[in-house]
Motif scaffolding. Structure first.
Motif, PDB file in Angstrom:
ATOM      1  N   ASN A  71      12.995  10.934 -55.922  1.00  0.00           N
ATOM      2  CA  ASN A  71      12.629  10.519 -54.561  1.00  0.00           C
ATOM      3  C   ASN A  71      11.393   9.616 -54.547  1.00  0.00           C
ATOM      4  O   ASN A  71      10.744   9.472 -53.511  1.00  0.00           O
ATOM      5  CB  ASN A  71      12.366  11.763 -53.690  1.00  0.00           C
ATOM      6  CG  ASN A  71      13.635  12.530 -53.387  1.00  0.00           C
ATOM      7  OD1 ASN A  71      14.633  11.969 -52.967  1.00  0.00           O
ATOM      8  ND2 ASN A  71      13.606  13.840 -53.618  1.00  0.00           N
ATOM      9  N   ARG A  72      11.078   9.012 -55.695  1.00  0.00           N
ATOM     10  CA  ARG A  72       9.815   8.263 -55.835  1.00  0.00           C
ATOM     11  C   ARG A  72       9.682   7.095 -54.856  1.00  0.00           C
ATOM     12  O   ARG A  72       8.567   6.770 -54.440  1.00  0.00           O
ATOM     13  CB  ARG A  72       9.663   7.749 -57.269  1.00  0.00           C
ATOM     14  CG  ARG A  72      10.736   6.757 -57.714  1.00  0.00           C
ATOM     15  CD  ARG A  72      10.678   6.567 -59.232  1.00  0.00           C
ATOM     16  NE  ARG A  72      11.697   5.627 -59.726  1.00  0.00           N
ATOM     17  CZ  ARG A  72      12.975   5.939 -59.914  1.00  0.00           C
ATOM     18  NH1 ARG A  72      13.396   7.174 -59.648  1.00  0.00           N
ATOM     19  NH2 ARG A  72      13.824   5.037 -60.365  1.00  0.00           N
ATOM     20  N   THR A  96      23.208  10.128 -46.019  1.00  0.00           N
ATOM     21  CA  THR A  96      22.017   9.314 -45.743  1.00  0.00           C
ATOM     22  C   THR A  96      21.366   8.867 -47.045  1.00  0.00           C
ATOM     23  O   THR A  96      21.666   9.393 -48.119  1.00  0.00           O
ATOM     24  CB  THR A  96      20.966  10.106 -44.937  1.00  0.00           C
ATOM     25  OG1 THR A  96      20.368  11.099 -45.797  1.00  0.00           O
ATOM     26  CG2 THR A  96      21.575  10.802 -43.727  1.00  0.00           C
ATOM     27  N   ASP A  97      20.446   7.904 -46.915  1.00  0.00           N
ATOM     28  CA  ASP A  97      19.620   7.504 -48.053  1.00  0.00           C
ATOM     29  C   ASP A  97      18.138   7.661 -47.728  1.00  0.00           C
ATOM     30  O   ASP A  97      17.291   6.989 -48.286  1.00  0.00           O
ATOM     31  CB  ASP A  97      19.921   6.047 -48.456  1.00  0.00           C
ATOM     32  CG  ASP A  97      19.669   5.065 -47.309  1.00  0.00           C
ATOM     33  OD1 ASP A  97      19.253   5.513 -46.215  1.00  0.00           O
ATOM     34  OD2 ASP A  97      19.888   3.856 -47.505  1.00  0.00           O
ATOM     35  N   PHE A  98      17.844   8.575 -46.780  1.00  0.00           N
ATOM     36  CA  PHE A  98      16.453   8.811 -46.386  1.00  0.00           C
ATOM     37  C   PHE A  98      15.638   9.317 -47.569  1.00  0.00           C
ATOM     38  O   PHE A  98      14.465   9.004 -47.719  1.00  0.00           O
ATOM     39  CB  PHE A  98      16.371   9.824 -45.234  1.00  0.00           C
ATOM     40  CG  PHE A  98      17.218   9.463 -44.043  1.00  0.00           C
ATOM     41  CD1 PHE A  98      17.477   8.135 -43.718  1.00  0.00           C
ATOM     42  CD2 PHE A  98      17.773  10.459 -43.242  1.00  0.00           C
ATOM     43  CE1 PHE A  98      18.261   7.811 -42.618  1.00  0.00           C
ATOM     44  CE2 PHE A  98      18.553  10.143 -42.153  1.00  0.00           C
ATOM     45  CZ  PHE A  98      18.803   8.816 -41.835  1.00  0.00           C
ATOM     46  N   VAL A 145      23.235  17.275 -44.392  1.00  0.00           N
ATOM     47  CA  VAL A 145      22.713  15.911 -44.252  1.00  0.00           C
ATOM     48  C   VAL A 145      21.950  15.559 -45.520  1.00  0.00           C
ATOM     49  O   VAL A 145      21.116  16.339 -45.987  1.00  0.00           O
ATOM     50  CB  VAL A 145      21.773  15.783 -43.025  1.00  0.00           C
ATOM     51  CG1 VAL A 145      21.210  14.365 -42.935  1.00  0.00           C
ATOM     52  CG2 VAL A 145      22.511  16.133 -41.732  1.00  0.00           C
ATOM     53  N   GLY A 146      22.225  14.378 -46.091  1.00  0.00           N
ATOM     54  CA  GLY A 146      21.494  13.950 -47.283  1.00  0.00           C
ATOM     55  C   GLY A 146      22.317  13.008 -48.133  1.00  0.00           C
ATOM     56  O   GLY A 146      23.326  12.440 -47.687  1.00  0.00           O
ATOM     57  N   MET A 197      13.821   9.477 -37.353  1.00  0.00           N
ATOM     58  CA  MET A 197      15.201   9.025 -37.547  1.00  0.00           C
ATOM     59  C   MET A 197      15.550   8.819 -39.023  1.00  0.00           C
ATOM     60  O   MET A 197      16.711   8.614 -39.362  1.00  0.00           O
ATOM     61  CB  MET A 197      15.444   7.733 -36.772  1.00  0.00           C
ATOM     62  CG  MET A 197      15.473   7.925 -35.261  1.00  0.00           C
ATOM     63  SD  MET A 197      16.842   8.979 -34.698  1.00  0.00           S
ATOM     64  CE  MET A 197      18.218   7.852 -34.847  1.00  0.00           C
ATOM     65  N   LYS A 198      14.543   8.861 -39.879  1.00  0.00           N
ATOM     66  CA  LYS A 198      14.776   8.746 -41.319  1.00  0.00           C
ATOM     67  C   LYS A 198      14.450  10.056 -42.038  1.00  0.00           C
ATOM     68  O   LYS A 198      14.090  10.058 -43.207  1.00  0.00           O
ATOM     69  CB  LYS A 198      13.930   7.604 -41.895  1.00  0.00           C
ATOM     70  CG  LYS A 198      14.358   6.233 -41.390  1.00  0.00           C
ATOM     71  CD  LYS A 198      13.565   5.119 -42.046  1.00  0.00           C
ATOM     72  CE  LYS A 198      14.043   3.754 -41.558  1.00  0.00           C
ATOM     73  NZ  LYS A 198      13.302   2.642 -42.201  1.00  0.00           N
ATOM     74  N   ASP A 199      14.579  11.165 -41.291  1.00  0.00           N
ATOM     75  CA  ASP A 199      14.276  12.480 -41.843  1.00  0.00           C
ATOM     76  C   ASP A 199      15.534  13.355 -41.768  1.00  0.00           C
ATOM     77  O   ASP A 199      16.103  13.554 -40.687  1.00  0.00           O
ATOM     78  CB  ASP A 199      13.126  13.134 -41.055  1.00  0.00           C
ATOM     79  CG  ASP A 199      12.731  14.468 -41.636  1.00  0.00           C
ATOM     80  OD1 ASP A 199      11.985  14.490 -42.621  1.00  0.00           O
ATOM     81  OD2 ASP A 199      13.188  15.498 -41.092  1.00  0.00           O
ATOM     82  N   ASN A 200      15.973  13.850 -42.908  1.00  0.00           N
ATOM     83  CA  ASN A 200      17.206  14.648 -42.953  1.00  0.00           C
ATOM     84  C   ASN A 200      17.124  15.897 -42.081  1.00  0.00           C
ATOM     85  O   ASN A 200      18.082  16.271 -41.402  1.00  0.00           O
ATOM     86  CB  ASN A 200      17.517  15.046 -44.400  1.00  0.00           C
ATOM     87  CG  ASN A 200      17.922  13.859 -45.254  1.00  0.00           C
ATOM     88  OD1 ASN A 200      18.591  12.941 -44.789  1.00  0.00           O
ATOM     89  ND2 ASN A 200      17.514  13.862 -46.520  1.00  0.00           N
TER      90      ASN A 200
END
Length: 660
Positions: A102-103, A241-243, A415-416, A578-581
């Motif tokens: 997740n870097r 998602t790609d968050f 979600v993820g 909106m970019k948080d799972n």
């Protein structure tokens, strides 16, 4: 490089020792609520130390110290086992691998903290890419001899500091220095045995062939979700998602919760529900599960709430299968173990026994009793010995088993960064195969309400000159989406005004704020409150000032600049959310629970933008002109005299310093 690698060896040693302490905490006879050791910085920034800490029940401090010393001495004398080292390596590698994956989505505050430590403590800052590659290369080479040697070097017989804290009570004796020194000497001479490795879990769930299928597929292009209805009736909604590059969060919800339990059974079971998972699953203890999950990023938590029961958790793409396996086990194989429940009670009592001596907690507890005086289901916000004695673990277990035996009443959410093909296989194996009765259930309104009306309550606790004030308005009202958002915005605007007036202008508080909201479940209601800490000498004056600020909002409405400030903050927060799972999981489950507009998450900024000063003025006039409840925490009688004596002592110190 050598310094970093040495820190990895120390981390492995601490991890293995903490795993042993964790086994004791998760046993049926826990020596403390929690305990851990580590080697690192101290309160003196220039000093490092090997440190241990434990939280215990009153009077058990000496025994907790003895256990910490014994486990450390056991490791020092006999070392660790190869299985323990392999498990610790897997844990360390799994943690750094997740951070590395997740870097590119690392939160700014984590980076800032690293910069600060680099500046203040000269901590090396090579970056996660270097740390990951070095760890991956170095970790396999670490031997038992290295970790055994490092624990011997870290644990010394000199430069020892022991801090023991606890409340002053007539029936509790605090350990003396002589008793502490005797404990150290006793452990050095103790006849300790080497650590015995427990058998590891090979299969958490026995292999089986699932007959489950996907009966129906629905896509929602707006939300970017897919929903499968399974052959057992369960629904699975997922959003790719790609968050985060390596994160999957999930939840399962079924409507009902404790609201459908009759009053008598609810009182007997409410404090037992959080303890149920302590028993483990499929015949394996919680300690067994902890060892099984070592080196895996898996978090699964079953629960029974007020209006829902379900499961929530977090994992990675690689460990999704294990997470699904564990979730399946919580549905089908929760253990019944009264000893584990009694151990949970012991640990909880150690944490909670002294909470009521804390003035702020006492204030919250007593005011909650006042507000819920007409609710026979409310017996307190924490259990006392009386509540524990009345708790029926078996009944709580039976209720859980009944609720989780009907997967057809559950909806699952994921979600993820989901790989759909792999995910589909896991769903068919572990969710579509869950038992289902075909029945549906929902929550109910128990009919009990907090009291309403105009009240002013003062609660006295503590000797320190500290006060807390809460001004609240609550009641029933038909739910209105526009009013709900306006009331929430009014809380934020009121926070701006309260901070301006009470802190900036009157220098009377050092925190505080307001909060407003409207809710559908389990019945339509609203609430608005202002909370702030202050000195007791200013409590009455500042309460009047806060009420005066609210009256201005009622009479004239908020200023446009304050509403604009709120809107700007909401726009920025929404872009982040909106970019948080997890934010998406909460939004999706909210729609199931309260029937709200499922596209609300997409339209939030438009609705905030449409808010006007008049909207906030209208809800202020409607909801803040009746039923005001003021609750104030004050120190016990005599605080004025104590404060004067403290002031005299402080003045004397200042004069002495000036003379010197």
């Amino acid at each position: 490089v050598e310094q970093y690698n040495q820190s990895l060896v120390e981390q492995l040693a601490s991890t293995m020792l903490n795993n042993r302490l964790g086994e004791l905490v998760n046993s049926n006879n826990p020596p403390f609520t929690y305990g851990y050791v580590y080697h690192g910085g101290t309160y003196a920034r220039s000093k490092e130390a090997f440190q241990g800490m434990a939280m215990v029940k009153d009077g058990n401090q000496l025994n907790a110290l003895k256990v910490l010393l014994e486990e450390t001495e056991r490791a020092k004398r006999f070392g660790f086992t190869q299985t323990e080292l392999d498990r610790a390596k897997a844990q360390v590698m799994s943690n750094i691998e997740r951070t590395y994956n997740n870097r590119d989505k690392t939160e700014s505050d984590i980076l800032v903290d690293e910069y600060v430590r680099n500046f203040l403590e000269q901590e090396p800052m090579p970056g996660i890419a270097w740390e990951y590659e070095d760890t991956k290369k170095f970790l396999p080479s670490v031997t038992l001899a290295q970790t055994n040697e490092v624990i011997k070097k870290l644990v010394k017989d000199d430069s020892r500091v022991v801090v023991i804290t606890g409340p002053k009570k007539d029936n509790v004796q605090m350990p003396t220095e002589a008793m502490v020194l005797n404990t150290f000497e006793g452990v050095k001479m103790a006849d300790l045995k080497p650590y015995e490795e427990k058998a590891t879990i090979k299969n958490l769930v026995k292999p089986f062939k699932s007959e489950g299928t996907i009966a129906k597929t629905e896509n929602d292009a707006k939300l970017g979700t897919t929903t499968w209805t399974l052959s057992n009736g369960a629904k699975v909604t997922f959003k790719k998602t790609d968050f985060k590059d390596d994160e999957i969060v999930f939840a399962a919800r079924s409507l009902g919760g404790s609201s459908v339990i009759n009053d008598a059974d609810f009182i007997k079971t409410q404090f037992a529900f959080p303890a149920l998972s302590e028993a483990g699953v499929n015949g394996f203890s919680k300690a067994d599960l902890t060892n099984y999950l070592a080196g895996k990023q898996v978090n699964v938590n079953p629960s029974i709430g007020n209006v829902t029961e379900g499961v929530s958790g977090r994992t990675t793409r690689k460990d999704l299968g294990t997470a699904m396996e564990l979730m399946y086990a919580y549905f089908t194989g929760l253990n019944y173990n009264p000893d584990a429940f009694n151990a949970y009670k012991t640990k909880q009592s150690a944490m909670m026994d002294n909470l009521l001596s804390n003035p702020q907690f006492y204030f919250s507890s007593e005011h909650a009793k006042f507000m819920n005086q007409k609710n026979p289901r409310f017996v307190g916000i924490i259990p006392t010995e009386k509540e524990w004695a009345n708790t029926d673990y078996k009944k709580a277990y039976d209720i859980y088993k009944e609720k989780f035996s009907n997967a057809g009443n559950f909806q699952f959410y994921f979600v993820g960064n989901i790989d759909e093909a792999t995910f589909k296989n896991e769903v068919l194996q572990y969710i579509a195969s869950l038992p289902s009765s075909g029945k549906t259930s929902t929550f109910k309104d128990t009919g009990y309400r907090q009291i309403t009306g105009d009240y002013s309550k003062v609660y006295k606790k503590g000797k320190d000159p500290k006060s807390m004030v809460t001004i609240s308005y609550i009641g029933e009202t038909p739910y209105n989406e526009k009013e709900a958002l306006a009331l929430e915005a009014l809380g934020e605007v009121a926070t701006i005004k309260v901070i301006e007036k009470l802190r900036e202008e009157e220098s009377g508080i050092y925190g505080g704020g307001a909060r407003g909201g409207m809710y559908k479940v389990p019945f339509s209601n609203y609430s608005f409150s202002i909370n702030f800490p202050c000195g007791p000498e200013n409590a009455d004056k500042l309460t009047k000032s806060a009420i005066a600020e609210l009256q201005k909002l009622i009479d004239k409405g908020p200023e446009q600049k304050d509403l604009d400030k709120y809107k700007e903050g909401e726009y920025n927060d929404d872009k982040t959310n909106m970019k948080d799972n997890m934010y998406w999981i909460n939004a999706l489950t909210k729609n199931q629970v309260d029937g709200s507009d499922k596209y609300e998450i997409l339209n939030y900024q438009e609705k905030v933008k449409a808010l006007t000063v008049k909207d906030l003025h209208d809800v202020a006039k409607k909801y803040l002109t009746k039923g005001r409840i003021v609750a104030t925490l004050m120190p016990e009688d005599g605080w004025e005299k104590a404060k004067k004596e403290d002031a005299k002592a402080e003045t004397a110190v200042i004069k002495a310093g000036a003379a010197k």
